[in-house]
Write a protein that holds these residues in place. Structure first.
Motif, PDB file in Angstrom:
ATOM      1  N   SER A 105       0.816  -1.229  -0.039  1.00 49.66           N
ATOM      2  CA  SER A 105      -0.067   0.002  -0.137  1.00 49.66           C
ATOM      3  C   SER A 105       0.861   1.217   0.058  1.00 49.66           C
ATOM      4  O   SER A 105       0.466   2.355  -0.760  1.00 49.66           O
ATOM      5  CB  SER A 105      -1.027   0.216   1.221  1.00 49.66           C
ATOM      6  OG  SER A 105      -1.697   1.267   1.260  1.00 49.66           O
ATOM      7  N   VAL A 106       1.952   1.381   0.832  1.00 48.63           N
ATOM      8  CA  VAL A 106       2.794   2.386   0.928  1.00 48.63           C
ATOM      9  C   VAL A 106       3.405   2.603  -0.614  1.00 48.63           C
ATOM     10  O   VAL A 106       3.564   3.582  -0.938  1.00 48.63           O
ATOM     11  CB  VAL A 106       3.856   2.093   1.841  1.00 48.63           C
ATOM     12  CG1 VAL A 106       4.958   3.310   1.638  1.00 48.63           C
ATOM     13  CG2 VAL A 106       3.343   2.285   3.231  1.00 48.63           C
ATOM     14  N   TYR A 107       3.923   1.600  -1.138  1.00 53.66           N
ATOM     15  CA  TYR A 107       4.584   1.741  -2.464  1.00 53.66           C
ATOM     16  C   TYR A 107       3.666   1.871  -3.615  1.00 53.66           C
ATOM     17  O   TYR A 107       4.033   2.939  -4.311  1.00 53.66           O
ATOM     18  CB  TYR A 107       5.050   0.213  -2.711  1.00 53.66           C
ATOM     19  CG  TYR A 107       5.962   0.130  -4.198  1.00 53.66           C
ATOM     20  CD1 TYR A 107       7.262   0.744  -4.164  1.00 53.66           C
ATOM     21  CD2 TYR A 107       5.203  -0.488  -5.168  1.00 53.66           C
ATOM     22  CE1 TYR A 107       8.052   0.559  -5.368  1.00 53.66           C
ATOM     23  CE2 TYR A 107       6.308  -0.599  -6.511  1.00 53.66           C
ATOM     24  CZ  TYR A 107       7.286  -0.006  -6.305  1.00 53.66           C
ATOM     25  OH  TYR A 107       8.064  -0.279  -7.594  1.00 53.66           O
ATOM     26  N   LEU A 108       2.387   1.585  -3.628  1.00 55.79           N
ATOM     27  CA  LEU A 108       1.534   2.174  -4.550  1.00 55.79           C
ATOM     28  C   LEU A 108       0.808   3.472  -4.438  1.00 55.79           C
ATOM     29  O   LEU A 108       0.631   4.347  -5.308  1.00 55.79           O
ATOM     30  CB  LEU A 108       0.200   1.118  -4.630  1.00 55.79           C
ATOM     31  CG  LEU A 108       0.853  -0.418  -5.166  1.00 55.79           C
ATOM     32  CD1 LEU A 108      -0.507  -1.240  -5.063  1.00 55.79           C
ATOM     33  CD2 LEU A 108       1.296  -0.274  -6.435  1.00 55.79           C
ATOM     34  N   ASP A 109       0.896   3.841  -3.163  1.00 48.29           N
ATOM     35  CA  ASP A 109      -0.015   5.258  -2.770  1.00 48.29           C
ATOM     36  C   ASP A 109       1.081   6.340  -2.966  1.00 48.29           C
ATOM     37  O   ASP A 109       0.784   7.455  -2.789  1.00 48.29           O
ATOM     38  CB  ASP A 109      -0.277   5.250  -1.458  1.00 48.29           C
ATOM     39  CG  ASP A 109      -1.741   4.202  -1.302  1.00 48.29           C
ATOM     40  OD1 ASP A 109      -2.196   3.792  -2.218  1.00 48.29           O
ATOM     41  OD2 ASP A 109      -2.103   3.920   0.084  1.00 48.29           O
ATOM     42  N   ASN A 110       2.377   6.199  -2.952  1.00 54.26           N
ATOM     43  CA  ASN A 110       3.213   7.143  -3.080  1.00 54.26           C
ATOM     44  C   ASN A 110       4.291   7.043  -4.342  1.00 54.26           C
ATOM     45  O   ASN A 110       5.125   6.217  -4.440  1.00 54.26           O
ATOM     46  CB  ASN A 110       4.282   7.146  -1.795  1.00 54.26           C
ATOM     47  CG  ASN A 110       3.557   7.409  -0.533  1.00 54.26           C
ATOM     48  OD1 ASN A 110       3.173   8.330  -0.185  1.00 54.26           O
ATOM     49  ND2 ASN A 110       2.982   6.253  -0.121  1.00 54.26           N
TER      50      ASN A 110
END
Length: 597
Positions: free
Chosen positions: A128-133
Motif C-alpha cells: 500500500s505504501v509503495y502504490l500510494d506514493n
C-alpha cells in the motif's frame, strides 16, 4: 566406539520424547540413544609423529546443566496466550491510520524477532505504501516535500522486502552540488534511518554510498560530543555503528531490542508482552533442539577420542540459530549445527594435527567415498570418516523418505569440495607457498565451509526440490558464493592473527600485505572491510533477483550465513577461541529468559 556400517541402524527413536515445539516428523532420526565411549586411547604410534597444536581451550559449556534445563514456556498455556497477543498486534497494524506509524511498528516487530507472525500484514502494508506514493516508483521528484525520517524508513523496509525502489528517491535531500544538505544534521533520527537504509545499496548506487559516509561521520561526532539526550537513541546508534541492522540476525539480537523497547516512552505493553513471551517460547525450543544435538555429539565420541580438536557443539548450534531462523525449521537448524561441529573437527585435522601424507590419504578416501578404503587411514581419521558418513546417510535417509530424492551424491560433493580446499591450504603451508590474495580467496570461499553448511540448510528448508534448483545450487550459484565470501572475509578479520601465529597458511590480511609491499596490517584490514562492503552490494542485488531458483527461506539462510560470520568474528574469534562477549551473548540467547521488567 564401533560405528555400524549400515546407516539405518543409527535411526533410533529419541531417548526422551521431543518437545511439541519440534513438530517435524523427521525428529526421530536425530535422537540417538546415548552410547558410552570407550576409554581406550588412539594407537600410540599416531602420537610418535611430531604434530602441531592449536592450544584450544576445552568447551566452556556445562553439558550436564544444559541437559537438565526445563522451561515452563513449552507448556500450551504460553503458546495459547501468544496466539491471543498475535491477534491483538494484527489489529494494531490494521487499525493504525498513520502510514509512518505503521512502518515504525513493522520495524519494531522485526527487531523484536516477531516477523514470521505478521508476514502477510507486512506485505499488505508495504504494498500500500509503495502504490500510494508514486515517488517510490518513479524516483526523483524534488517538488514533493518529504521528511528524511519517514522517507528513509520506508525506503529501507521496502527494499528489505523486495520492492524496487530507486535511490533517486533521496535526491530531494541533496543540494545543487550533489551533496546531502548540511541542515540534515539536526535530524538525528532521520540520519540514523538514512544510515541504516544506505546498507541496502547495490553496485553503482553512488547516492547511497554518499549517504553512508555522510551519516556515519555526523552520527559518530554526535556520540563523541554527547549531543544526544535520548538514551534509547544513543543505544541504537552505537549498536548500528558497530553492525548495521541489515547485517544483523534478528533472533540473535532480540534481547537487546527488548531491553531498548521496554524503556521507550511510546512502548506498547501488548507488543512488549508478545516479544518477551515469544522470545522465551522460542528459547525453550532451542534448548530442546540443543539437548538432542548434545546427545548426538556425545555419541560420535569425537570430543573424547580427538582431544586435539575443538569441542564446539554449542557454538555450532548458535550458528544454526542464525543461519536457519524460522522456528518451524528445527530439523534443518540441527543439521546445520551438526555439520558445523564436524567441519570444526575436520578443519583441525587439516590445520593442526594431520601430516601432509595423512591428509592426502584422507582426501583420497573422501574422493572415493569407499568405506573399505579407510583401513589404510590412522584410527583418528577413520573415526572422522565414519562419523561424517553416518551423518550424511542420516540426512539423506530423511530426505529420501519425505521427498523421494537421493541426495547422498550432492551431500558428498559439498563435503569433498570443501576438503579439497582444506588440502590445498595444507599443501600451501607445508610447501611454504604464499598465495596471492586473489588465489587465496578463490579457494577460501570453498574452504571456509559455508557451502557445506548451506547444502544442509538447502535440503532442510526447501520443500519442493527440483532438478533445476538442485543443479543451480551445486553449480554454486552466486548467492552461495557471495554468502561464502562474506563468511571467509569476516573470519579472516577475526581469526587471522591467532591462526597465523599457530603456523597456519596466510589469510586475506597477510595475502594483501604480501601483494602490496609496505602495506600495514591496518591498511590490509581496511581493504578486507572494503571487500565485505563490495560483496554486500552484490548480495543485495542477487537476493531479490526475480529469476532466483530458490525459496525465500533458503535465501534468508544464505544471508544469515554471511551475517553470522560478521557477528561471530566482530570482536575476535567467537567460535574457536570462544570470545567472552560472544559467549555471554550466546548464553543470553539460549539460556536466559527475557523479562518485561
Amino acid at each position: 566406539m564401533a560405528f555400524p556400517r549400515n546407516p539405518t541402524k543409527l535411526l533410533h527413536k529419541p531417548h526422551n520424547k521431543s518437545s511439541k515445539l519440534i513438530s517435524n516428523s523427521r525428529i526421530s532420526s536425530y535422537g540417538h540413544l546415548p552410547l558410552r565411549c570407550s576409554s581406550q586411547q588412539l594407537p600410540t604410534d599416531e602420537f610418535q609423529v611430531e604434530r602441531r597444536s592449536g592450544n584450544y581451550s576445552p568447551s566452556k559449556w556445562d553439558v550436564d546443566y544444559i541437559q537438565s534445563l526445563h522451561s515452563d514456556y513449552k507448556e500450551e498455556r504460553h503458546t495459547r496466550r501468544a496466539s491471543e497477543l498475535i491477534m491483538e498486534v494484527k489489529k494494531l497494524l490494521e487499525k493504525e491510520p498513520n502510514p509512518t506509524r505503521q512502518l515504525e511498528l513493522i520495524d519494531d516487530l522485526q527487531k523484536l524477532g516477531l516477523s514470521d507472525h505478521f508476514n502477510n500484514e507486512f506485505k499488505e502494508i508495504l504494498n500500500s505504501v509503495y502504490l500510494d506514493n508514486k515517488y517510490y516508483r518513479n524516483g526523483a521528484m524534488k517538488e514533493v516535500e518529504r521528511d528524511l525520517y519517514s522517507t528513509a524508513l520506508a525506503f529501507r523496509l521496502l527494499r528489505q522486502h523486495g520492492f524496487q525502489v530507486a535511490q533517486d528517491v533521496l535526491e530531494c535531500f541533496k543540494n545543487t552540488k550533489g551533496e546531502f544538505e548540511p541542515s540534515l544534521s539536526d535530524d538525528t533520527r532521520g540520519l540514523l534511518q538514512l544510515y541504516e537504509a544506505s546498507f541496502l545499496l547495490t553496485e553503482g548506487e553512488n547516492t547511497l554510498e554518499l549517504a553512508r559516509d555522510f551519516t556515519t561521520k555526523i552520527l559518530e561526532e554526535k556520540l563523541r560530543n554527547d549531543e544526544i539526550d535520548d538514551i534509547n537513541l544513543v543505544t541504537w546508534i552505537r549498536h548500528s555503528l558497530e553492525i548495521p541492522i541489515h547485517w544483523r540476525i534478528d533472533r540473535v539480537n532480540t534481547s537487546v531490542w527488548i531491553d531498548v523497547y521496554k524503556r521507550r516512552p511510546d512502548m506498547n505493553p501488548i507488543v512488549l508482552e508478545l516479544a518477551v513471551l515469544d522470545s522465551n517460547i522460542v528459547q525453550a525450543q532451542y534448548q530442546e533442539e540443543l539437548k538432542l544435538d548434545l546427545q548426538w555429539w556425545r555419541n560420535t565420541c569425537l570430543a573424547e577420542k580427538l582431544p586435539f580438536a575443538r569441542d564446539r557443539l554449542v557454538e555450532s548450534y548458535f550458528w544454526g540459530v542464525g543461519v536457519v531462523q524460522p522456528r518451524q525449521h528445527g530439523i534443518a537448524r540441527m543439521a546445520v549445527d551438526r555439520s558445523i561441529a564436524l567441519i570444526t573437527v575436520i578443519d583441525d585435522v587439516y590445520d593442526v594435527y594431520g601430516t601432509l601424507e595423512e591428509l592426502e590419504q584422507f582426501t583420497e578416501a573422501i574422493r572415493r567415498w569407499d568405506i573399505s578404503s579407510i583401513d589404510q587411514l590412522p584410527s583418528y581419521m577413520q573415526l572422522c570418516f565414519l562419523a561424517l558418513d553416518n551423518f550424511i546417510n542420516d540426512i539423506a535417509y530423511d530426505v529420501l523418505k519425505e521427498q523421494g530424492f537421493n541426495i547422498i551424491p550432492y551431500l558428498r560433493k559439498s563435503w569433498t569440495d570443501m576438503i579439497e580446499g582444506f588440502l590445498l591450504e595444507a599443501k600451501w603451508y607445508h610447501n611454504g607457498h604464499k598465495p596471492k590474495l586473489e588465489e587465496y580467496l578463490e579457494n577460501g570461499w570453498r574452504s571456509i565451509g559455508s557451502t557445506v553448511v548451506l547444502t544442509h540448510a538447502f535440503f532442510g528448508v526447501t520443500h519442493s526440490l527440483t532438478k533445476e534448483n538442485i543443479d543451480q545450487f551445486f553449480g554454486y550459484h552466486e548467492i552461495v558464493r557471495l554468502s561464502s565470501m562474506l563468511l571467509r572475509l569476516a573470519d579472516d578479520l577475526g581469526t587471522s592473527t591467532d591462526e597465523v601465529s599457530r603456523g597456519d597458511v596466510p589469510k586475506a590480511i597477510q595475502c594483501y600485505m604480501n601483494d602490496n609491499i609496505g602495506a600495514s596490517e591496518a591498511e590490509a584490514r581496511e581493504h578486507v572491510k572494503w571487500c565485505i562492503w563490495e560483496t554486500w552490494k552484490k548480495m543485495n542485488k542477487v537476493r531479490v533477483a526475480r529469476d532466483t531458483p530458490f525459496s525465500q527461506d533458503f535465501i534468508v539462510c544464505a544471508m544469515g550465513m554471511g551475517r553470522m560470520g560478521q557477528y561471530m568474528y566482530h570482536y575476535g574469534d567467537g567460535h574457536g577461541i570462544q570470545h567472552s562477549i560472544i559467549h555471554q551473548q550466546m548464553s543470553t540467547c539460549l539460556f536466559h529468559p527475557s523479562s518485561s521488567n
